[in-house]
Design an enzyme around this catalytic site. Structure first.
Site, PDB file in Angstrom:
ATOM      1  N   HIS A 161       0.842  -1.209   0.000  1.00 34.48           N
ATOM      2  CA  HIS A 161       0.000   0.000   0.000  1.00 34.48           C
ATOM      3  C   HIS A 161       0.872   1.251   0.000  1.00 34.48           C
ATOM      4  O   HIS A 161       2.060   1.195   0.272  1.00 34.48           O
ATOM      5  CB  HIS A 161      -0.917   0.025   1.231  1.00 34.48           C
ATOM      6  CG  HIS A 161      -2.094  -0.900   1.114  1.00 34.48           C
ATOM      7  ND1 HIS A 161      -2.026  -2.221   1.495  1.00 34.48           N
ATOM      8  CD2 HIS A 161      -3.355  -0.703   0.647  1.00 34.48           C
ATOM      9  CE1 HIS A 161      -3.201  -2.800   1.269  1.00 34.48           C
ATOM     10  NE2 HIS A 161      -4.026  -1.905   0.751  1.00 34.48           N
ATOM     11  N   LYS A 202      -0.624   4.838   4.644  1.00 32.18           N
ATOM     12  CA  LYS A 202      -1.487   3.864   5.329  1.00 32.18           C
ATOM     13  C   LYS A 202      -1.000   3.648   6.759  1.00 32.18           C
ATOM     14  O   LYS A 202       0.197   3.501   6.996  1.00 32.18           O
ATOM     15  CB  LYS A 202      -1.522   2.532   4.557  1.00 32.18           C
ATOM     16  CG  LYS A 202      -2.508   1.535   5.163  1.00 32.18           C
ATOM     17  CD  LYS A 202      -2.917   0.459   4.174  1.00 32.18           C
ATOM     18  CE  LYS A 202      -3.866  -0.550   4.797  1.00 32.18           C
ATOM     19  NZ  LYS A 202      -5.153   0.041   5.201  1.00 32.18           N
TER      20      LYS A 202
HETATM   21  N1  LIG Z   1     -12.831  -1.200   2.622  1.00 34.53           N
HETATM   22  C1  LIG Z   1     -12.236  -0.680   1.535  1.00 34.53           C
HETATM   23  O1  LIG Z   1     -12.535  -1.033   0.373  1.00 34.53           O
HETATM   24  C2  LIG Z   1     -11.211   0.386   1.728  1.00 34.53           C
HETATM   25  C3  LIG Z   1     -10.873   0.775   3.013  1.00 34.53           C
HETATM   26  N2  LIG Z   1     -10.020   1.806   3.211  1.00 34.53           N
HETATM   27  C4  LIG Z   1      -9.853   2.214   4.604  1.00 34.53           C
HETATM   28  O2  LIG Z   1     -10.543   3.455   4.790  1.00 34.53           O
HETATM   29  C5  LIG Z   1      -9.913   4.202   5.814  1.00 34.53           C
HETATM   30  C6  LIG Z   1      -9.598   5.609   5.311  1.00 34.53           C
HETATM   31  O3  LIG Z   1      -8.602   5.524   4.311  1.00 34.53           O
HETATM   32  P1  LIG Z   1      -8.040   6.850   3.607  1.00 34.53           P
HETATM   33  O4  LIG Z   1      -9.168   7.622   3.010  1.00 34.53           O
HETATM   34  O5  LIG Z   1      -6.928   6.409   2.748  1.00 34.53           O
HETATM   35  O6  LIG Z   1      -7.456   7.616   4.891  1.00 34.53           O
HETATM   36  P2  LIG Z   1      -7.380   9.186   5.134  1.00 34.53           P
HETATM   37  O7  LIG Z   1      -6.497   9.364   6.330  1.00 34.53           O
HETATM   38  O8  LIG Z   1      -7.036   9.884   3.865  1.00 34.53           O
HETATM   39  O9  LIG Z   1      -8.876   9.580   5.516  1.00 34.53           O
HETATM   40  C7  LIG Z   1      -9.486   9.346   6.752  1.00 34.53           C
HETATM   41  C8  LIG Z   1     -10.274  10.576   7.080  1.00 34.53           C
HETATM   42  O10 LIG Z   1     -11.083  10.341   8.223  1.00 34.53           O
HETATM   43  C9  LIG Z   1     -10.975  11.488   9.051  1.00 34.53           C
HETATM   44  N3  LIG Z   1     -11.355  11.220  10.426  1.00 34.53           N
HETATM   45  C10 LIG Z   1     -10.615  10.681  11.422  1.00 34.53           C
HETATM   46  N4  LIG Z   1     -11.320  10.685  12.566  1.00 34.53           N
HETATM   47  C11 LIG Z   1     -12.532  11.251  12.284  1.00 34.53           C
HETATM   48  C12 LIG Z   1     -13.687  11.560  13.070  1.00 34.53           C
HETATM   49  N5  LIG Z   1     -13.743  11.293  14.369  1.00 34.53           N
HETATM   50  N6  LIG Z   1     -14.733  12.152  12.457  1.00 34.53           N
HETATM   51  C13 LIG Z   1     -14.706  12.427  11.139  1.00 34.53           C
HETATM   52  N7  LIG Z   1     -13.626  12.183  10.350  1.00 34.53           N
HETATM   53  C14 LIG Z   1     -12.560  11.585  10.923  1.00 34.53           C
HETATM   54  C15 LIG Z   1      -9.526  11.900   8.902  1.00 34.53           C
HETATM   55  O11 LIG Z   1      -9.303  13.220   9.349  1.00 34.53           O
HETATM   56  P3  LIG Z   1      -7.795  13.622   9.846  1.00 34.53           P
HETATM   57  O12 LIG Z   1      -6.882  13.303   8.720  1.00 34.53           O
HETATM   58  O13 LIG Z   1      -7.893  15.062  10.114  1.00 34.53           O
HETATM   59  O14 LIG Z   1      -7.566  12.794  11.067  1.00 34.53           O
HETATM   60  C16 LIG Z   1      -9.360  11.772   7.407  1.00 34.53           C
HETATM   61  O15 LIG Z   1      -9.818  12.901   6.710  1.00 34.53           O
HETATM   62  C17 LIG Z   1      -8.698   3.383   6.237  1.00 34.53           C
HETATM   63  O16 LIG Z   1      -9.026   2.610   7.370  1.00 34.53           O
HETATM   64  C18 LIG Z   1      -8.436   2.488   5.031  1.00 34.53           C
HETATM   65  O17 LIG Z   1      -7.745   1.318   5.341  1.00 34.53           O
HETATM   66  C19 LIG Z   1      -9.451   2.474   2.183  1.00 34.53           C
HETATM   67  C20 LIG Z   1      -9.718   2.117   0.892  1.00 34.53           C
HETATM   68  C21 LIG Z   1     -10.604   1.026   0.570  1.00 34.53           C
HETATM   69  O1  LIG Z   2      -5.745   2.094   3.218  1.00 36.53           O
HETATM   70  C1  LIG Z   2      -5.959   1.824   2.013  1.00 36.53           C
HETATM   71  O2  LIG Z   2      -5.615   2.580   1.098  1.00 36.53           O
HETATM   72  C2  LIG Z   2      -6.686   0.584   1.706  1.00 36.53           C
HETATM   73  N1  LIG Z   2      -7.189  -0.080   2.704  1.00 36.53           N
HETATM   74  C3  LIG Z   2      -7.944  -1.278   2.640  1.00 36.53           C
HETATM   75  C4  LIG Z   2      -7.227  -2.377   3.383  1.00 36.53           C
HETATM   76  O3  LIG Z   2      -6.716  -2.122   4.493  1.00 36.53           O
HETATM   77  O4  LIG Z   2      -7.194  -3.496   2.906  1.00 36.53           O
HETATM   78  C5  LIG Z   2      -8.383  -1.628   1.244  1.00 36.53           C
HETATM   79  C6  LIG Z   2      -7.462  -1.232   0.137  1.00 36.53           C
HETATM   80  O5  LIG Z   2      -6.469  -2.191   0.003  1.00 36.53           O
HETATM   81  C7  LIG Z   2      -6.887   0.169   0.303  1.00 36.53           C
END
Ligand SMILES: NC(=O)C1=CN([C@@H]2O[C@H](COP(=O)(O)OP(=O)(O)OC[C@H]3O[C@@H](n4cnc5c(N)ncnc54)[C@H](OP(=O)(O)O)[C@@H]3O)[C@@H](O)[C@H]2O)C=CC1
Ligand SMILES: O=C(O)C1=N[C@H](C(=O)O)C[C@H](O)C1
Length: 270
Positions: A158, A162
């Site tokens: 990743h 991450k």
């Molecule tokens: N299931 C799937 O298919 C996928 C899952 N993911 C998962 O999604 C999650 C997010 O990934 P990603 O977008 O890359 O991460 P980012 O860090 O870019 O985004 C997370 C966001 O959530 C915000 N956040 C944190 N705490 C709060 C809160 N209490 N209230 C509101 N917002 C909050 C963060 O703010 P701040 O930065 O200010 O803390 C940030 O803007 C991860 O756990 C990732 O592994 C990602 C891609 C695919």
């Molecule tokens: O954090 C990410 O970017 C992603 N998170 C998910 C994971 O933890 O598997 C899904 C995807 O791989 C991207």
């Protein structure tokens, strides 16, 4: 004409949050009614479209999930573990379908999410793509067909932002492999090797995590035997893949009974 479901996106400034907001705004099957960020975030009070670098969309980013969720039929939540556990309770009060993509959830978070799922629909998965969810099925099948003369290793890569490891997807694949072998993943998972580890324990399922650059998400399941290796691979090259899966899940959930669901339910994979 019937009204489409109103959707709130949490973690709206994040990599996935922005992708989800764009996906909903471009969809004819749903419309965006709110965007939530954490307290103190510099997007609070700003128009979401402008904050994302585009034109105004009429949605003001808020730090009040209670108010935002009250007017929604669906929540797309890819934020952080503690936030997702809290959002589950609030979404359940609002009877909104809660789609959780957040990974790195611990036992306490999972318990709170399970409690909320008694009152509302929750769809939770570490990966929302069709291809990957199909790969869990293939992984389970191959693990069932091969005995523990074949060592199972799961390698994920990743981007360098991450924060959790192994990835949620790697753990899904590990669960699938363990199910195929008829064992509990917790009993056989080897989640990191360093130093004098000794030889590999027969039957273990190993995990390795690579972090670098802008890699969206890559997963390999390796079955390494004597004289041959079988390798299953999934490569995600565009985060839009996960956002489209999440939108599909929130639409699917609209007419379902309260409960905990995953993408296998949504995609009809059984
Ligand atoms: N299931 C799937 O298919 C996928 C899952 N993911 C998962 O999604 C999650 C997010 O990934 P990603 O977008 O890359 O991460 P980012 O860090 O870019 O985004 C997370 C966001 O959530 C915000 N956040 C944190 N705490 C709060 C809160 N209490 N209230 C509101 N917002 C909050 C963060 O703010 P701040 O930065 O200010 O803390 C940030 O803007 C991860 O756990 C990732 O592994 C990602 C891609 C695919
Ligand atoms: O954090 C990410 O970017 C992603 N998170 C998910 C994971 O933890 O598997 C899904 C995807 O791989 C991207």
């Amino acid at each position: 004409m019937t009204e489409t479901p109103g959707i709130v996106v949490t973690g709206a400034s994040g990599r996935m949050g922005q992708m989800l907001a764009r996906t909903v705004m471009e969809s004819e099957r749903a419309h965006l009614v709110g965007a939530v960020e954490r307290e103190g975030h510099d997007w609070i009070g700003r128009d979401l479209g402008e904050a994302m670098g585009g034109t105004a969309c009429g949605i003001t980013v808020t730090d009040d999930p209670l108010e935002a969720f009250a007017k929604a039929q669906g929540i797309l939540d890819f934020s952080a573990p503690e936030a997702s556990a809290e959002f589950a309770g609030i979404a359940a009060q609002a009877r909104a379908v809660h789609v959780i993509g957040t990974t790195g959830l611990g036992p306490d978070h999972l318990d709170r999410i399970a409690a909320a799922a008694r009152h509302a629909v929750i769809v939770q998965a570490g990966n929302m793509s069709l291809g990957l969810n199909l790969l869990t099925k293939v992984t389970q099948m191959v693990a069932a067909a091969l005995d523990d003369e074949y060592d199972i290793e799961i390698v994920e890569a990743h981007h360098n932002r991450k924060v959790d490891a192994p990835s949620g997807t790697a753990l899904m694949l590990g669960e699938a492999a363990a199910a195929g072998r008829g064992v509990q993943l917790d009993d056989v998972a080897d989640r990191g090797r360093d130093g004098m580890t000794g030889p590999r324990r027969r039957g273990d399922i190993g995990f390795a995590a690579l972090r670098g650059g802008d890699i969206v998400g890559e997963h390999d399941v390796i079955f390494a035997g004597a004289g041959e290796r079988l390798m299953l691979r999934h490569v995600a090259s565009d985060r839009g893949l996960f956002a489209r899966g999440a939108l599909k899940a929130v639409l699917w959930g609209q007419d379902k009974k309260p409960g905990a669901y995953d993408m296998h339910d949504v995609l009809g994979l059984g």
